[in-house]
Design a protein around this motif. Structure first.
Motif, PDB file in Angstrom:
ATOM      1  N   ARG A 108       0.637  -0.838  -0.546  1.00  0.00           N
ATOM      2  CA  ARG A 108      -0.131   0.545  -0.460  1.00  0.00           C
ATOM      3  C   ARG A 108       0.954   1.451   0.108  1.00  0.00           C
ATOM      4  NH1 ARG A 108      -3.096  -2.914   3.543  1.00  0.00           N
ATOM      5  NH2 ARG A 108      -5.168  -3.786   2.890  1.00  0.00           N
ATOM      6  N   VAL A 109       0.356   2.005  -0.763  1.00  0.00           N
ATOM      7  CA  VAL A 109       0.823   3.464  -0.832  1.00  0.00           C
ATOM      8  C   VAL A 109       0.662   4.282   0.360  1.00  0.00           C
ATOM      9  CG1 VAL A 109       1.465   5.596  -1.979  1.00  0.00           C
ATOM     10  CG2 VAL A 109       1.189   3.733  -2.838  1.00  0.00           C
ATOM     11  N   ALA A 110       2.272   4.831   1.651  1.00  0.00           N
ATOM     12  CA  ALA A 110       2.164   5.244   2.317  1.00  0.00           C
ATOM     13  C   ALA A 110       2.636   6.776   2.107  1.00  0.00           C
ATOM     14  CB  ALA A 110       3.358   4.892   3.891  1.00  0.00           C
ATOM     15  N   THR A 111       2.419   7.658   2.692  1.00  0.00           N
ATOM     16  CA  THR A 111       2.407   9.315   2.632  1.00  0.00           C
ATOM     17  C   THR A 111       2.611   9.756   3.664  1.00  0.00           C
ATOM     18  OG1 THR A 111       0.537   8.996   1.064  1.00  0.00           O
ATOM     19  CG2 THR A 111       1.299  11.594   1.380  1.00  0.00           C
ATOM     20  N   VAL A 112       3.462  10.331   3.958  1.00  0.00           N
ATOM     21  CA  VAL A 112       4.238  11.272   4.906  1.00  0.00           C
ATOM     22  C   VAL A 112       3.365  12.016   5.943  1.00  0.00           C
ATOM     23  CG1 VAL A 112       6.262  12.118   5.965  1.00  0.00           C
ATOM     24  CG2 VAL A 112       7.066  10.876   4.598  1.00  0.00           C
ATOM     25  N   ARG A 113       2.972  12.627   6.413  1.00  0.00           N
ATOM     26  CA  ARG A 113       2.082  13.849   6.665  1.00  0.00           C
ATOM     27  C   ARG A 113       2.884  14.319   7.713  1.00  0.00           C
ATOM     28  NH1 ARG A 113      -0.483  14.270   3.266  1.00  0.00           N
ATOM     29  NH2 ARG A 113      -1.939  12.901   2.187  1.00  0.00           N
ATOM     30  N   ARG A 114       3.958  14.238   8.843  1.00  0.00           N
ATOM     31  CA  ARG A 114       5.100  14.717   9.076  1.00  0.00           C
ATOM     32  C   ARG A 114       5.990  14.031  10.095  1.00  0.00           C
ATOM     33  NH1 ARG A 114       2.489  15.422  15.676  1.00  0.00           N
ATOM     34  NH2 ARG A 114       1.298  13.665  14.556  1.00  0.00           N
ATOM     35  N   THR A 115       7.427  14.364  10.318  1.00  0.00           N
ATOM     36  CA  THR A 115       7.721  13.449  10.971  1.00  0.00           C
ATOM     37  C   THR A 115       8.589  14.480  12.193  1.00  0.00           C
ATOM     38  OG1 THR A 115      10.139  14.655   9.742  1.00  0.00           O
ATOM     39  CG2 THR A 115       8.604  13.195   8.944  1.00  0.00           C
ATOM     40  N   VAL A 116       9.168  13.620  13.242  1.00  0.00           N
ATOM     41  CA  VAL A 116       9.532  14.034  15.015  1.00  0.00           C
ATOM     42  C   VAL A 116      10.835  13.951  15.213  1.00  0.00           C
ATOM     43  CG1 VAL A 116       8.964  14.269  17.080  1.00  0.00           C
ATOM     44  CG2 VAL A 116       6.692  14.022  15.359  1.00  0.00           C
ATOM     45  N   GLU A 117      11.804  14.562  15.296  1.00  0.00           N
ATOM     46  CA  GLU A 117      12.829  14.399  15.705  1.00  0.00           C
ATOM     47  C   GLU A 117      12.593  13.616  17.377  1.00  0.00           C
ATOM     48  OE1 GLU A 117      14.753  14.205  13.015  1.00  0.00           O
ATOM     49  OE2 GLU A 117      13.681  14.830  12.290  1.00  0.00           O
ATOM     50  N   GLU A 118      13.257  12.501  17.310  1.00  0.00           N
ATOM     51  CA  GLU A 118      12.997  11.790  18.605  1.00  0.00           C
ATOM     52  C   GLU A 118      14.377  12.311  19.331  1.00  0.00           C
ATOM     53  OE1 GLU A 118      10.821  10.669  20.066  1.00  0.00           O
ATOM     54  OE2 GLU A 118       9.625  10.548  18.261  1.00  0.00           O
ATOM     55  N   THR A 119      15.330  11.815  18.708  1.00  0.00           N
ATOM     56  CA  THR A 119      16.731  12.389  19.079  1.00  0.00           C
ATOM     57  C   THR A 119      17.714  12.985  17.704  1.00  0.00           C
ATOM     58  OG1 THR A 119      17.890  10.344  18.616  1.00  0.00           O
ATOM     59  CG2 THR A 119      16.022  10.122  20.492  1.00  0.00           C
ATOM     60  N   PRO A 120      19.144  13.262  18.100  1.00  0.00           N
ATOM     61  CA  PRO A 120      19.763  13.348  16.643  1.00  0.00           C
ATOM     62  C   PRO A 120      19.672  12.523  15.772  1.00  0.00           C
ATOM     63  CG  PRO A 120      20.317  13.858  18.804  1.00  0.00           C
ATOM     64  CD  PRO A 120      19.686  13.581  19.371  1.00  0.00           C
ATOM     65  N   SER A 121      19.992  11.251  15.740  1.00  0.00           N
ATOM     66  CA  SER A 121      19.825  10.231  14.999  1.00  0.00           C
ATOM     67  C   SER A 121      18.728   8.774  15.267  1.00  0.00           C
ATOM     68  CB  SER A 121      20.988   9.103  15.440  1.00  0.00           C
ATOM     69  OG  SER A 121      20.623   8.848  16.827  1.00  0.00           O
ATOM     70  N   ARG A 166      14.434   9.069  14.120  1.00  0.00           N
ATOM     71  CA  ARG A 166      12.917  10.045  13.538  1.00  0.00           C
ATOM     72  C   ARG A 166      12.097   9.277  14.310  1.00  0.00           C
ATOM     73  NH1 ARG A 166      13.256  12.550   8.032  1.00  0.00           N
ATOM     74  NH2 ARG A 166      14.645  14.225   8.971  1.00  0.00           N
ATOM     75  N   THR A 167      10.520   9.823  13.794  1.00  0.00           N
ATOM     76  CA  THR A 167       9.222   9.079  14.068  1.00  0.00           C
ATOM     77  C   THR A 167       8.786   9.886  12.699  1.00  0.00           C
ATOM     78  OG1 THR A 167       9.091   8.518  16.595  1.00  0.00           O
ATOM     79  CG2 THR A 167       7.152   9.165  14.903  1.00  0.00           C
ATOM     80  N   ILE A 168       8.037   8.490  11.901  1.00  0.00           N
ATOM     81  CA  ILE A 168       6.842   8.993  10.941  1.00  0.00           C
ATOM     82  C   ILE A 168       5.836   8.682  10.921  1.00  0.00           C
ATOM     83  CG2 ILE A 168       7.816   8.806   8.559  1.00  0.00           C
ATOM     84  CD1 ILE A 168      10.598   7.649   9.209  1.00  0.00           C
ATOM     85  N   LEU A 169       5.028   9.465  10.808  1.00  0.00           N
ATOM     86  CA  LEU A 169       3.471   9.377  10.455  1.00  0.00           C
ATOM     87  C   LEU A 169       3.047   9.286   9.303  1.00  0.00           C
ATOM     88  CD1 LEU A 169       4.099  12.107  13.497  1.00  0.00           C
ATOM     89  CD2 LEU A 169       2.746  10.078  14.278  1.00  0.00           C
ATOM     90  N   LEU A 170       2.314   8.723   9.423  1.00  0.00           N
ATOM     91  CA  LEU A 170       1.670   7.923   7.618  1.00  0.00           C
ATOM     92  C   LEU A 170       0.668   8.065   7.389  1.00  0.00           C
ATOM     93  CD1 LEU A 170       4.356   4.772   7.129  1.00  0.00           C
ATOM     94  CD2 LEU A 170       4.214   7.325   6.621  1.00  0.00           C
ATOM     95  N   GLU A 171       0.165   8.273   6.346  1.00  0.00           N
ATOM     96  CA  GLU A 171      -1.242   8.105   5.811  1.00  0.00           C
ATOM     97  C   GLU A 171      -1.210   7.600   5.139  1.00  0.00           C
ATOM     98  OE1 GLU A 171      -4.038  11.455   5.774  1.00  0.00           O
ATOM     99  OE2 GLU A 171      -4.146  10.375   3.074  1.00  0.00           O
ATOM    100  N   GLU A 217      -2.721   8.067  12.919  1.00  0.00           N
ATOM    101  CA  GLU A 217      -1.311   8.039  12.044  1.00  0.00           C
ATOM    102  C   GLU A 217      -1.157   6.597  12.018  1.00  0.00           C
ATOM    103  OE1 GLU A 217      -0.677  12.434   9.858  1.00  0.00           O
ATOM    104  OE2 GLU A 217      -0.424  11.980  12.534  1.00  0.00           O
ATOM    105  N   LEU A 218      -0.117   6.249  11.075  1.00  0.00           N
ATOM    106  CA  LEU A 218       0.419   5.072  11.620  1.00  0.00           C
ATOM    107  C   LEU A 218       1.638   5.846  11.157  1.00  0.00           C
ATOM    108  CD1 LEU A 218       0.368   1.737  11.497  1.00  0.00           C
ATOM    109  CD2 LEU A 218       1.113   2.331   8.813  1.00  0.00           C
ATOM    110  N   ALA A 219       2.886   4.918  12.928  1.00  0.00           N
ATOM    111  CA  ALA A 219       4.168   5.773  13.353  1.00  0.00           C
ATOM    112  C   ALA A 219       4.802   5.003  13.362  1.00  0.00           C
ATOM    113  CB  ALA A 219       3.252   6.579  14.914  1.00  0.00           C
ATOM    114  N   LEU A 220       6.088   5.109  12.680  1.00  0.00           N
ATOM    115  CA  LEU A 220       7.574   4.708  12.299  1.00  0.00           C
ATOM    116  C   LEU A 220       7.895   5.393  12.951  1.00  0.00           C
ATOM    117  CD1 LEU A 220       7.774   3.573   8.868  1.00  0.00           C
ATOM    118  CD2 LEU A 220       6.533   2.246  11.244  1.00  0.00           C
ATOM    119  N   THR A 221       9.550   4.873  14.394  1.00  0.00           N
ATOM    120  CA  THR A 221      10.365   6.010  14.669  1.00  0.00           C
ATOM    121  C   THR A 221      11.092   4.942  14.200  1.00  0.00           C
ATOM    122  OG1 THR A 221       9.050   6.531  16.705  1.00  0.00           O
ATOM    123  CG2 THR A 221      11.544   6.369  16.560  1.00  0.00           C
TER     124      THR A 221
END
Lengths: 238, 201
Positions: free
Chosen positions: A3-16, A18-23, A62-66
């Motif tokens: 399925r196609v995932a589109t990035v809605r937002r990203t959140v920097e958790e630490t310097p290395s 990132r959380t990626i919020l997907l639709e 939203e589906l989140a990956l870190t």
């Protein structure tokens, strides 16, 4: 199916990391603790795939990956670096029916994370919170230093609610005034976190191989039931 | 083809024959560890390997008896469903063909079982004909516990969850009986070249 995932937002958790919020239109839902496959396609058609744990609760919009960046990796430097809002890739899943927890599975819960191994455990705690569950839950997170901690504010807030205790141990460097643990996970620490083996905690350990091996061995030595200890190990591939 | 991931170029490896990497896999040089629970630590003097189930007479070998059987050293590529592949891994062990000679089987399937409670199911034809071993050495050294020692089943032509660590025996079954991952969303057969990863594949 992919399925196609589109990035809605990203959140920097630490310097290395990132959380990626997907639709993801058509996403069939998941169980806390599961992972998914990611497929990236370059302009010339080259594709590559990796698996990532899901950080969001099934209840979240939203589906989140870190994603923790592995500097010499092929995929994580892109996901935790170049990627931005509106970008697209493909996902498949959810995957995995063993390292999972639903509120109706009950507790008590013992969650032990090494570094970014916190991600699938966070999905469990978010799921617990979304259902106002009062299941006794203990979380122990081992990281080198405080700046390596993911979700710190959210975990602090969740830990103020009933039934959840959150513990951090900083293995390499602690800030002035730090009152928590400052060493690798050991038997005394695990005994202190609890719950006691006599309470038959459902235990989930996630982190690098050496960390998981050690924590699982210690819990078995302390009297934990091997059949209740769920382990998810990951190696240095990225 | 899916959407282009803007800005993704990827890093193609020039040093590997693409014909050796199944679809969706990528090459690693290290040896990642994946298991569902704690690593069991079984003393060798209590260890045995058993073939039972739909056989006329069950048979067991002690550790020393297993080591006394003719061994083979094979160099094979292995493929984990979590997408890593590792090429040219060298293992030493006893061919399942040799073990099966000790029983009269009336079954077409096996369930391989391990310390820790893990099981996986395979058609008998996937573990005979020189395609599977009970392996106890890796890279010339005794197999480490985290990689399945003292012995693991090695079935390199299938995804590596079909090569259970800490294997202790085979149960021959008349019916195919899905094992641990096979009942938890993973494909019943697991051929990496057909990309049989999940139930939906």
């Amino acid at each position: 199916m992919w399925r196609v995932a589109t990035v809605r937002r990203t959140v920097e958790e630490t310097p290395s990391a990132r959380t990626i919020l997907l639709e993801v239109p058509g996403w069939p839902g998941h169980v806390a603790g599961q992972h998914l496959d990611v497929r990236l396609t370059a302009e010339d058609g080259y594709q590559t795939e990796r698996s990532y744990s899901i950080a969001s609760a099934p209840e979240d919009a939203e589906l989140a990956l870190t994603v923790q960046r592995i500097d010499d990796g092929e995929v994580s430097p892109y996901l935790a670096g170049e990627l931005r809002e509106g970008d697209q890739f493909e996902v498949r899943g959810p995957v995995g029916g063993y390292f999972t927890w639903r509120v109706q599975d009950g507790g008590p819960l013992l969650l032990v994370a090494g570094g970014s191994g916190l991600v699938p455990l966070m999905a469990m705690l978010r799921h617990r919170a979304a259902n106002d569950s009062l299941v006794d839950a203990r979380l122990l997170v081992s990281v080198p230093a405080l700046e390596d901690v993911f979700y710190r504010e959210e975990l602090t807030r969740l830990g103020e609610g009933p039934g959840l205790e959150v513990h951090w141990t900083l293995t390499r460097r602690a800030p002035p005034g730090w009152s928590g643990w400052q060493r690798r996970v050991d038997a005394e620490m695990l005994a202190s976190v609890g719950p006691a083996p006599s309470e038959h905690p459902r235990t989930f350990i996630c982190g690098p191989t050496g960390f998981v091996e050690r924590a699982a061995d210690l819990l078995v030595e302390l009297g934990g039931e091997p059949g209740l200890i769920h382990a998810e190990r990951f190696g240095p591939t990225g | 083809m899916g959407p282009i991931s803007r800005g993704f170029r990827g890093r193609r490896r020039e040093d590997v024959d693409p014909a050796r990497i199944p679809p969706g896999q990528y090459l690693v040089n290290d040896f990642p560890v994946l298991s569902a629970g704690p690593t069991p630590h079984m003393p060798l003097d209590e260890w045995s390997f058993t073939i039972h189930g739909a056989v006329e007479q069950p048979v067991s070998w002690t550790w020393d008896e297993l080591l006394a059987l003719p061994a083979e050293t094979v160099t094979v590529d292995i493929h984990c469903v979590t997408k890593w592949s590792k090429l040219d891994t060298t293992w030493t062990g006893v061919s399942v063909d040799i073990l099966m000679e000790a029983v009269q089987a009336e079954a077409e399937y096996i369930t391989a079982w391990s310390d820790g409670g893990y099981t996986t199911n395979l058609p008998l034809e996937d573990v005979t004909g020189g395609r599977a071993w009970v392996a106890y050495r890796y890279g010339g050294e005794p197999l480490e516990p985290e990689h399945g020692g003292p012995a693991r089943l090695l079935v390199p032509h299938l995804y590596f969850w079909k090569s259970p660590k800490w294997v202790r025996g085979l149960t021959l079954t008349v019916q195919d009986e899905p094992g641990f991952w096979e009942t938890a969303g993973y494909h019943n057969h697991g051929d990496p070249w057909l990309e049989q990863r999940y139930w939906s594949d």
